[in-house]
Design a protein around this motif. Sequence first.
Motif, PDB file in Angstrom:
ATOM      1  N   UNK A  68       2.023  -9.367   6.527  1.00 52.07           N
ATOM      2  CA  UNK A  68       2.368  -9.084   7.917  1.00 52.07           C
ATOM      3  C   UNK A  68       3.554  -8.129   8.046  1.00 52.07           C
ATOM      4  N   UNK A  69       4.360  -8.008   7.009  1.00 53.03           N
ATOM      5  CA  UNK A  69       5.515  -7.106   7.035  1.00 53.03           C
ATOM      6  C   UNK A  69       5.270  -5.856   6.189  1.00 53.03           C
ATOM      7  N   UNK A  70       4.010  -5.531   5.978  1.00 50.49           N
ATOM      8  CA  UNK A  70       3.682  -4.387   5.131  1.00 50.49           C
ATOM      9  C   UNK A  70       4.191  -3.093   5.766  1.00 50.49           C
ATOM     10  N   UNK A 102       0.858  -1.188   0.000  1.00 53.76           N
ATOM     11  CA  UNK A 102       0.000   0.000   0.000  1.00 53.76           C
ATOM     12  C   UNK A 102       0.891   1.233   0.000  1.00 53.76           C
ATOM     13  N   UNK A 103       0.628   2.155  -0.924  1.00 54.62           N
ATOM     14  CA  UNK A 103       1.385   3.406  -1.006  1.00 54.62           C
ATOM     15  C   UNK A 103       0.396   4.551  -1.164  1.00 54.62           C
ATOM     16  N   UNK A 160      -5.877  11.680  -1.309  1.00 50.32           N
ATOM     17  CA  UNK A 160      -7.079  10.898  -1.582  1.00 50.32           C
ATOM     18  C   UNK A 160      -6.791   9.617  -2.352  1.00 50.32           C
ATOM     19  N   UNK A 161      -5.683   9.532  -3.055  1.00 53.78           N
ATOM     20  CA  UNK A 161      -5.374   8.378  -3.901  1.00 53.78           C
ATOM     21  C   UNK A 161      -4.374   7.454  -3.211  1.00 53.78           C
ATOM     22  N   UNK A 162      -4.719   6.167  -3.186  1.00 50.81           N
ATOM     23  CA  UNK A 162      -3.857   5.155  -2.582  1.00 50.81           C
ATOM     24  C   UNK A 162      -3.637   4.040  -3.596  1.00 50.81           C
ATOM     25  N   UNK A 163      -2.387   3.667  -3.805  1.00 55.49           N
ATOM     26  CA  UNK A 163      -2.036   2.583  -4.721  1.00 55.49           C
ATOM     27  C   UNK A 163      -1.972   1.286  -3.918  1.00 55.49           C
ATOM     28  N   UNK A 164      -2.747   0.293  -4.351  1.00 53.32           N
ATOM     29  CA  UNK A 164      -2.813  -0.994  -3.654  1.00 53.32           C
ATOM     30  C   UNK A 164      -2.494  -2.098  -4.651  1.00 53.32           C
ATOM     31  N   UNK A 165      -1.639  -3.017  -4.244  1.00 47.51           N
ATOM     32  CA  UNK A 165      -1.319  -4.176  -5.073  1.00 47.51           C
ATOM     33  C   UNK A 165      -1.468  -5.439  -4.246  1.00 47.51           C
ATOM     34  N   UNK A 166      -1.837  -6.527  -4.912  1.00 47.12           N
ATOM     35  CA  UNK A 166      -2.021  -7.778  -4.192  1.00 47.12           C
ATOM     36  C   UNK A 166      -2.605  -8.852  -5.084  1.00 47.12           C
ATOM     37  N   UNK A 167      -3.296  -9.803  -4.461  1.00 52.51           N
ATOM     38  CA  UNK A 167      -3.827 -10.963  -5.169  1.00 52.51           C
ATOM     39  C   UNK A 167      -5.297 -11.172  -4.808  1.00 52.51           C
ATOM     40  N   UNK A 168      -6.047 -11.695  -5.769  1.00 47.54           N
ATOM     41  CA  UNK A 168      -7.456 -12.034  -5.598  1.00 47.54           C
ATOM     42  C   UNK A 168      -7.688 -13.454  -6.094  1.00 47.54           C
ATOM     43  N   UNK A 169      -8.666 -14.120  -5.497  1.00 50.51           N
ATOM     44  CA  UNK A 169      -9.039 -15.440  -6.004  1.00 50.51           C
ATOM     45  C   UNK A 169     -10.521 -15.685  -5.747  1.00 50.51           C
TER      46      UNK A 169
END
Length: 704
Positions: A525-527, A409-410, A415-424
């Motif tokens: 957990x180390x975000x 998360x950055x 107002x804008x936040x960049x989020x990266x990750x995984x979905x299933x």
Amino acid sequence: MVRLSRLNFILLFLSILFFSGAAVMIFVTVNEQNEETELQLKQARGETKRAVAYISAKVQLLETVAVSLVSELQKNKYTDPKTLEALLLRTSEENPDMFGIGVAYLPYKFNAEQRLYAPYVKREAGKPVLMRVEEVYDYTKPEYQWFHLPLLRGEMWQEPYYGDASESMLAEYTFPLYGPGENNRTAIAVGQVNYTLESMRGFLSSLELGKSGYGVILSKEGYVISHPDKELVNHRTNLETLAKEHVDKEMMRLVNSVAQKKAGEVSLMEMSTGRKARVFHQVIPKTGWTFLSVIFEKPTREAAQKFHRQMIIISLLILIGMLFTMVHFHRLMHWGEWTLVTRLSLLILAEIVIIWNLAVDEHRIEYLETVVSDQVVLEKWMDERRVDAQRHHNKEPWFIPTGLFIENVVQRTGHDIVISGYLWQQYKKGRDDGLRRGIEFVEIAETLSEEFIPLYTYQDADRETVGWQFRIVVREEYWPLRFPLDTRQIHLRLRHPDFLEGVRLIPDLDAYNLLDPASLPGVNQHIHIPGWKALESHFEFLSREYQTSFGVESIHRMSRMDDLSFNLKIKREFLGPFITYLIPMVVVSIMLFSLLLMVGRNDKDRLIGFSAMQILASTSGLFFVLIIAHSNFRATSEVPKVIYLENFYFLLYIAIVMVAIDALLFITRRDLNFIQYFENILPKLLYWPILLGALLAVTVGYFY
């Protein structure tokens, strides 16, 4: 001396008055919390009685049908299968709440040429369907107690069991059937009428036990036969066995209380979540079952916010009482003025810190929300959606388990936040073959991934799991008015592409080891979020009503559209803003006080310290330092409103002006007693109490 004693008496009276006010507020606060708790408990007791009455009515229905069937079979001898089957079908149609009705004959008792005959009518899709139990299994074998026990004991409620023919957990009333004639006591068959406990889920989910509360039914032997978590039912969970396996003394108290077959209540900690719960239990007549109402003793959002305000009022009353007490002892013990002012200033500063701590701890208060913290809450929500669909004559909703894992998360802007990750997602083979695979993000600014494509597809016996990687920009309006003591929620709202067909996303809870929000399920957990600390994460459901049908006529009948939301709560790190903004302001306020101390006259009535021009030059320098820092702060905050921290700048602006005016008046106006008294001592003594008092007033205004 008399005037002094009278003033001391007034100060002492005011001290006692404010301390008494604080004591009254504490009493009122505790009493209101107790009343709210008692109201929840009273409502839970009432819902327990309502549930028992409802289940008893269903039980009575089955017994009435059984009596009618016994009477009919004793009056007439049925030798034609079609006639008997027509009777069962007609009885089922006349009793739509009943799941099944059947007759199982002893070997060769219906027909000398046919060993077994057991017609059974059950409901499928709301319609009676005839089947033959003997074609599914041999019910005369010893393991099928539903057939043998009534022949030995007479009419009885069976221990609820999973019926192979009915494919559901059944509450069954069985009774022996005798041949025609009133005095004939030769058993020829066993009659059965049953009610699927699955059909009670809609009613149990409607019980007003709070967002997280739920109802449970235990069998006579202590087995869980109805529970929002179907796994506990399917695995034939026994409450006493469960308590012994986990060495849970509180649950054993519940087991012992239930064993007394009386209405009662027990407090315990729920094993799955560690939350404090209150359990009410009452026996369901005739069956020997026990109904349990489980509620969680947590405040509502309104009650928690009111408690927060009451704590601020109590601390302020105690502060004012201590201020009057200190002035009283100052006059009584002859403390020096600087000693008194220092202690008063420290008291005000302590009150500011107390309010800060209350603001920081406010996020730890748990509210009764639609947070999906366990399988129980999820199953309850799904039951509510099914009931809602039936009420509005819509299709039964499809539920697609969906999981999410946030890798990074950055914060790009305010107002804008960049989020990266995984979905299933998990799709059930056969049922979900016609559904599109995919997820729609609701209310995002843009997708940064070049392509949103599946990373993997995993196939097992009955499910297909599809996974994606994503990188998106979430745009949410956020005004950090409490900076630097603010927290914010980041919402990822998810929706299925076929949402118009009633497809709803639900969290894939089995994919997470822990669901406690504080353990950050679904988050690395180390975000590391620069300037922020991750506090908790959870799934919840958000509803929205659209003022359009999207061109589909059936949408008009939908009461609401539910989105799955993954929420990440973050708290701003205090150390960075403290060093960047607060320390410079503290230094400026100390330097300003130093300038004020230098204004005075010596023993020969000559001015000492700075001249008027030097005072103006010094205060102007401090003013420009502040105005530059304030401008930089406004440029980075991007907030069109006044932030809490900005008030520090405004107060220092006023303090700079007042110090400059005080110095000029001291030099030019010898006739002003307030300014000239004892070498300008009054403004010097009042500097910190007034500055900190104004800051306290601002703090109360923002955090109350």
